[in-house]
Design an enzyme around this catalytic site. Structure first.
Site, PDB file in Angstrom:
ATOM      1  N   ASN A 110       0.823  -1.202   0.000  1.00  0.00           N
ATOM      2  CA  ASN A 110       0.000   0.000   0.000  1.00  0.00           C
ATOM      3  C   ASN A 110       0.861   1.257   0.000  1.00  0.00           C
ATOM      4  OD1 ASN A 110      -2.119  -1.752   0.083  1.00  0.00           O
ATOM      5  ND2 ASN A 110      -2.468  -1.560   2.280  1.00  0.00           N
ATOM      6  N   VAL A 111       0.280   2.324  -0.474  1.00  0.00           N
ATOM      7  CA  VAL A 111       1.008   3.607  -0.550  1.00  0.00           C
ATOM      8  C   VAL A 111       0.445   4.592   0.479  1.00  0.00           C
ATOM      9  CG1 VAL A 111       1.708   3.280  -2.963  1.00  0.00           C
ATOM     10  CG2 VAL A 111      -0.499   4.367  -2.473  1.00  0.00           C
ATOM     11  N   ASP A 112      -0.470   4.077   1.351  1.00  0.00           N
ATOM     12  CA  ASP A 112      -0.978   4.954   2.421  1.00  0.00           C
ATOM     13  C   ASP A 112      -0.092   4.768   3.657  1.00  0.00           C
ATOM     14  OD1 ASP A 112      -3.573   2.505   2.816  1.00  0.00           O
ATOM     15  OD2 ASP A 112      -1.954   2.842   4.252  1.00  0.00           O
ATOM     16  N   HIS A 127       5.791  -0.538  -2.688  1.00  0.00           N
ATOM     17  CA  HIS A 127       5.315   0.265  -3.826  1.00  0.00           C
ATOM     18  C   HIS A 127       5.359   1.764  -3.531  1.00  0.00           C
ATOM     19  CE1 HIS A 127       2.960  -3.505  -5.286  1.00  0.00           C
ATOM     20  NE2 HIS A 127       4.236  -3.540  -5.629  1.00  0.00           N
ATOM     21  N   CYS A 166      15.351  21.876  -9.630  1.00  0.00           N
ATOM     22  CA  CYS A 166      15.697  21.916 -11.070  1.00  0.00           C
ATOM     23  C   CYS A 166      14.535  22.375 -11.930  1.00  0.00           C
ATOM     24  CB  CYS A 166      16.151  20.524 -11.538  1.00  0.00           C
ATOM     25  SG  CYS A 166      14.752  19.390 -11.796  1.00  0.00           S
ATOM     26  N   ASN A 229      -9.096 -12.487   3.723  1.00  0.00           N
ATOM     27  CA  ASN A 229      -9.647 -11.847   2.526  1.00  0.00           C
ATOM     28  C   ASN A 229     -11.078 -12.366   2.345  1.00  0.00           C
ATOM     29  OD1 ASN A 229     -10.212 -11.098  -0.196  1.00  0.00           O
ATOM     30  ND2 ASN A 229      -8.016 -11.111  -0.673  1.00  0.00           N
ATOM     31  N   PRO A 230     -12.042 -11.471   2.033  1.00  0.00           N
ATOM     32  CA  PRO A 230     -13.402 -12.001   1.787  1.00  0.00           C
ATOM     33  C   PRO A 230     -13.446 -12.975   0.604  1.00  0.00           C
ATOM     34  CG  PRO A 230     -13.434  -9.611   2.017  1.00  0.00           C
ATOM     35  CD  PRO A 230     -11.997 -10.019   1.972  1.00  0.00           C
TER      36      PRO A 230
HETATM   37  C1  BV8 Z   1       8.246  -4.371 -12.396  1.00  0.00           C
HETATM   38  C2  BV8 Z   1       1.694   1.860  -6.658  1.00  0.00           C
HETATM   39  C3  BV8 Z   1      10.196  -4.553 -13.715  1.00  0.00           C
HETATM   40  C4  BV8 Z   1       0.972   2.791  -7.575  1.00  0.00           C
HETATM   41  C5  BV8 Z   1       1.365  -0.368  -7.592  1.00  0.00           C
HETATM   42  C6  BV8 Z   1       6.386 -10.800 -13.101  1.00  0.00           C
HETATM   43  C7  BV8 Z   1       7.540 -10.328 -12.457  1.00  0.00           C
HETATM   44  C8  BV8 Z   1       7.784  -8.946 -12.411  1.00  0.00           C
HETATM   45  C9  BV8 Z   1       6.873  -8.033 -12.976  1.00  0.00           C
HETATM   46  C10 BV8 Z   1       5.741  -8.515 -13.610  1.00  0.00           C
HETATM   47  C11 BV8 Z   1       5.498  -9.883 -13.666  1.00  0.00           C
HETATM   48  N1  BV8 Z   1       4.329 -10.054 -14.344  1.00  0.00           N
HETATM   49  C12 BV8 Z   1       3.823  -8.841 -14.679  1.00  0.00           C
HETATM   50  C13 BV8 Z   1       4.663  -7.886 -14.278  1.00  0.00           C
HETATM   51  C14 BV8 Z   1       4.459  -6.466 -14.505  1.00  0.00           C
HETATM   52  C15 BV8 Z   1       3.695  -5.786 -13.361  1.00  0.00           C
HETATM   53  C16 BV8 Z   1       2.567  -6.612 -12.827  1.00  0.00           C
HETATM   54  O1  BV8 Z   1       2.705  -7.306 -11.835  1.00  0.00           O
HETATM   55  N2  BV8 Z   1       1.419  -6.515 -13.473  1.00  0.00           N
HETATM   56  C17 BV8 Z   1       0.261  -7.239 -13.009  1.00  0.00           C
HETATM   57  C18 BV8 Z   1      -0.968  -6.322 -13.072  1.00  0.00           C
HETATM   58  C19 BV8 Z   1       0.109  -8.477 -13.859  1.00  0.00           C
HETATM   59  N3  BV8 Z   1       4.615  -5.454 -12.300  1.00  0.00           N
HETATM   60  C20 BV8 Z   1       5.287  -4.286 -12.392  1.00  0.00           C
HETATM   61  O2  BV8 Z   1       5.205  -3.513 -13.319  1.00  0.00           O
HETATM   62  C21 BV8 Z   1       6.196  -3.951 -11.225  1.00  0.00           C
HETATM   63  N4  BV8 Z   1       7.477  -3.532 -11.754  1.00  0.00           N
HETATM   64  O3  BV8 Z   1       8.018  -5.515 -12.518  1.00  0.00           O
HETATM   65  O4  BV8 Z   1       9.324  -3.731 -12.940  1.00  0.00           O
HETATM   66  C22 BV8 Z   1      11.470  -3.837 -13.763  1.00  0.00           C
HETATM   67  C23 BV8 Z   1      12.592  -4.426 -13.185  1.00  0.00           C
HETATM   68  C24 BV8 Z   1      13.810  -3.765 -13.280  1.00  0.00           C
HETATM   69  C25 BV8 Z   1      13.899  -2.510 -13.903  1.00  0.00           C
HETATM   70  C26 BV8 Z   1      12.743  -1.911 -14.430  1.00  0.00           C
HETATM   71  C27 BV8 Z   1      11.520  -2.577 -14.370  1.00  0.00           C
HETATM   72  C28 BV8 Z   1       5.667  -2.768 -10.445  1.00  0.00           C
HETATM   73  C29 BV8 Z   1       4.385  -3.120  -9.761  1.00  0.00           C
HETATM   74  C30 BV8 Z   1       3.971  -1.993  -8.797  1.00  0.00           C
HETATM   75  C31 BV8 Z   1       2.819  -1.207  -9.377  1.00  0.00           C
HETATM   76  N5  BV8 Z   1       2.359  -0.206  -8.414  1.00  0.00           N
HETATM   77  N6  BV8 Z   1       1.023   0.560  -6.701  1.00  0.00           N
HETATM   78  C32 BV8 Z   1      -0.394   3.125  -7.084  1.00  0.00           C
HETATM   79  O5  BV8 Z   1      -0.809   2.667  -5.989  1.00  0.00           O
HETATM   80  O6  BV8 Z   1      -1.062   3.881  -7.803  1.00  0.00           O
HETATM   81  S1  BV8 Z   1       0.524  -1.824  -7.589  1.00  0.00           S
HETATM   82  C33 BV8 Z   1      -1.056  -1.667  -6.986  1.00  0.00           C
HETATM   83  O7  BV8 Z   1      -1.637  -2.997  -7.030  1.00  0.00           O
HETATM   84  C34 BV8 Z   1      -1.210  -1.275  -5.537  1.00  0.00           C
HETATM   85  O8  BV8 Z   1      -0.059  -0.805  -4.916  1.00  0.00           O
HETATM   86  C35 BV8 Z   1      -1.599  -2.538  -4.848  1.00  0.00           C
HETATM   87  O9  BV8 Z   1      -0.845  -2.769  -3.727  1.00  0.00           O
HETATM   88  C36 BV8 Z   1      -1.223  -3.559  -5.824  1.00  0.00           C
HETATM   89  C37 BV8 Z   1      -1.855  -4.899  -5.619  1.00  0.00           C
HETATM   90  O10 BV8 Z   1      -3.191  -4.737  -5.408  1.00  0.00           O
HETATM   91  P1  BV8 Z   1      -3.794  -5.161  -3.949  1.00  0.00           P
HETATM   92  O11 BV8 Z   1      -3.082  -4.414  -2.898  1.00  0.00           O
HETATM   93  O12 BV8 Z   1      -3.821  -6.623  -3.870  1.00  0.00           O
HETATM   94  O13 BV8 Z   1      -5.182  -4.530  -4.099  1.00  0.00           O
HETATM   95  P2  BV8 Z   1      -6.351  -5.087  -5.004  1.00  0.00           P
HETATM   96  O14 BV8 Z   1      -7.330  -3.990  -5.171  1.00  0.00           O
HETATM   97  O15 BV8 Z   1      -5.791  -5.795  -6.200  1.00  0.00           O
HETATM   98  O16 BV8 Z   1      -6.992  -6.253  -4.101  1.00  0.00           O
HETATM   99  C38 BV8 Z   1      -7.579  -5.924  -2.871  1.00  0.00           C
HETATM  100  C39 BV8 Z   1      -7.866  -7.235  -2.197  1.00  0.00           C
HETATM  101  O17 BV8 Z   1      -8.430  -6.952  -0.913  1.00  0.00           O
HETATM  102  C40 BV8 Z   1      -8.879  -8.099  -2.937  1.00  0.00           C
HETATM  103  O18 BV8 Z   1      -8.401  -9.437  -2.984  1.00  0.00           O
HETATM  104  C41 BV8 Z   1     -10.147  -8.010  -2.064  1.00  0.00           C
HETATM  105  O19 BV8 Z   1     -10.876  -9.220  -2.089  1.00  0.00           O
HETATM  106  C42 BV8 Z   1      -9.555  -7.771  -0.718  1.00  0.00           C
HETATM  107  N7  BV8 Z   1     -10.420  -7.053   0.221  1.00  0.00           N
HETATM  108  C43 BV8 Z   1     -11.388  -6.139  -0.060  1.00  0.00           C
HETATM  109  N8  BV8 Z   1     -11.929  -5.701   1.092  1.00  0.00           N
HETATM  110  C44 BV8 Z   1     -11.278  -6.334   2.113  1.00  0.00           C
HETATM  111  C45 BV8 Z   1     -10.312  -7.188   1.556  1.00  0.00           C
HETATM  112  N9  BV8 Z   1      -9.491  -7.955   2.298  1.00  0.00           N
HETATM  113  C46 BV8 Z   1      -9.624  -7.885   3.639  1.00  0.00           C
HETATM  114  N10 BV8 Z   1     -10.524  -7.079   4.251  1.00  0.00           N
HETATM  115  C47 BV8 Z   1     -11.366  -6.296   3.526  1.00  0.00           C
HETATM  116  N11 BV8 Z   1     -12.268  -5.509   4.148  1.00  0.00           N
HETATM  117 ZN    ZN Z   2      14.250  18.339  -9.825  1.00  0.00          ZN
END
Ligand code: BV8
Ligand code: ZN
Length: 261
Positions: A110-112, A127, A166, A229-230
């Protein structure tokens, strides 16, 4: 979740044994841990004004360079949500774990800052953070004014600040898709996951890599993993349990069990 079903799920002998034996605990959290604080999860963070945008498309360098006002406006909207929110019972329960003889590491996607505001110290942010903007050109840290930004005119667009060092554009201090995660934090996360004996995976869809490898590493290293997780989701490797329900209900129960061992 009824308390009866919760008690039944918690009475699982394997789960009880894992909780009793735990010494080195990792909490790995995603957006779901902040859901009950009113912070939209990542996949549904496009509510209201943002309904017609795909977060994975907005959370990229290309989107920021193409339309800095739209992207900065989106992050400022999210930052305002966080400033107005309070940590919930899940954040507070996780913070309470630090006051025990357990070795605890909190790793978040999370970013919060709700873990920190609940009292968790040394949180590993994989992140980045909404509260640490930096210059997109020179990387200089930028201090945001304490007051909320003036309401975005169209409720959407807001000009990013200009770097004092800058004159480049200031960007959110988060890791965008396609950007590398902070190397030291990721390494430390992988090492603590490989060394822990219990990992609590709280509120994550587990679809974003490389962060999503953390619970997998723990399971393959022999740790017990409990998913809170729900939406039930098991990785199908080693000793794992899924506690279906909201984090703010499950985490206090789990922490009470850990504290009363
Ligand atoms: C990178 C910041 C390479 C921004 C975010 C394999 C290996 C490496 C990379 C990849 C790979 N396959 C694909 C990739 C690329 C990509 C990726 O993973 N894509 C996915 C979509 C397939 N990864 C990247 O690009 C990463 N970088 O690999 O760089 C590299 C290496 C060297 C040099 C250069 C480059 C970067 C990934 C980071 C992206 N940034 N956040 C922002 O916040 O705006 S990610 C973003 O999704 C959030 O931060 C969040 O944390 C993250 C995951 O989501 P969740 O936290 O799980 O949230 P979500 O909404 O998905 O799910 C919520 C869950 O809560 C649900 O399951 C729900 O059921 C549950 N829930 C709901 N209510 C409740 C609950 N649970 C409990 N209680 C409740 N009440
Ligand atoms: Zn600057």
């Amino acid at each position: 979740m009824t308390s009866q079903s919760a008690d039944v799920q918690l009475r699982d002998p394997g789960l009880q044994a894992a909780l009793c034996a735990a010494q080195r605990v990792v909490v790995f959290s995603g957006a779901g841990v902040s859901a009950e604080s009113g912070i939209a999860t990542f996949r549904d963070s496009l509510i209201g004004l943002w309904q017609n945008f795909d977060p994975a498309r907005l959370a990229t360098v290309a989107a920021f360079e193409q339309d800095p006002e739209l992207v900065w406006g989106w992050y400022e909207w999210r930052r305002m949500q966080v400033l107005a929110a309070q940590p919930n019972a899940a954040h507070l329960a996780i913070a309470a774990l630090a006051n025990t003889n357990l070795e605890l590491t909190v790793i978040t996607q999370n970013v919060d800052d709700l873990h920190e505001r609940a009292g968790s110290a040394q949180v590993l942010h994989l992140h980045g953070s909404l509260h640490q903007p930096r210059c997109h050109a020179c990387g200089e840290a930028h201090r945001l004014p304490p007051e909320a930004p003036r309401e975005p005119t169209g409720g959407r667009r807001l000009s990013p600040p200009i770097c004092a060092h800058c004159a480049g554009m200031v960007r959110p201090g988060v890791v965008w898709f396609g950007e590398a995660l902070p190397e030291h934090s990721l390494q430390q996360a992988f090492e603590t996951a490989a060394d822990c004996d219990l990992l609590l995976s709280v509120g994550t869809s587990g679809v974003v890599y490389p962060a999503a490898q953390v619970p997998e590493i723990a399971l393959r290293s022999g740790a017990a993993v409990i998913h809170i997780n729900p939406q039930r989701q098991l990785l199908g490797i080693g000793r794992e349990w899924a506690l279906a329900g909201p984090a703010a209900e499950w985490m206090p129960r789990l922490v009470k069990t850990l504290l009363s061992r």
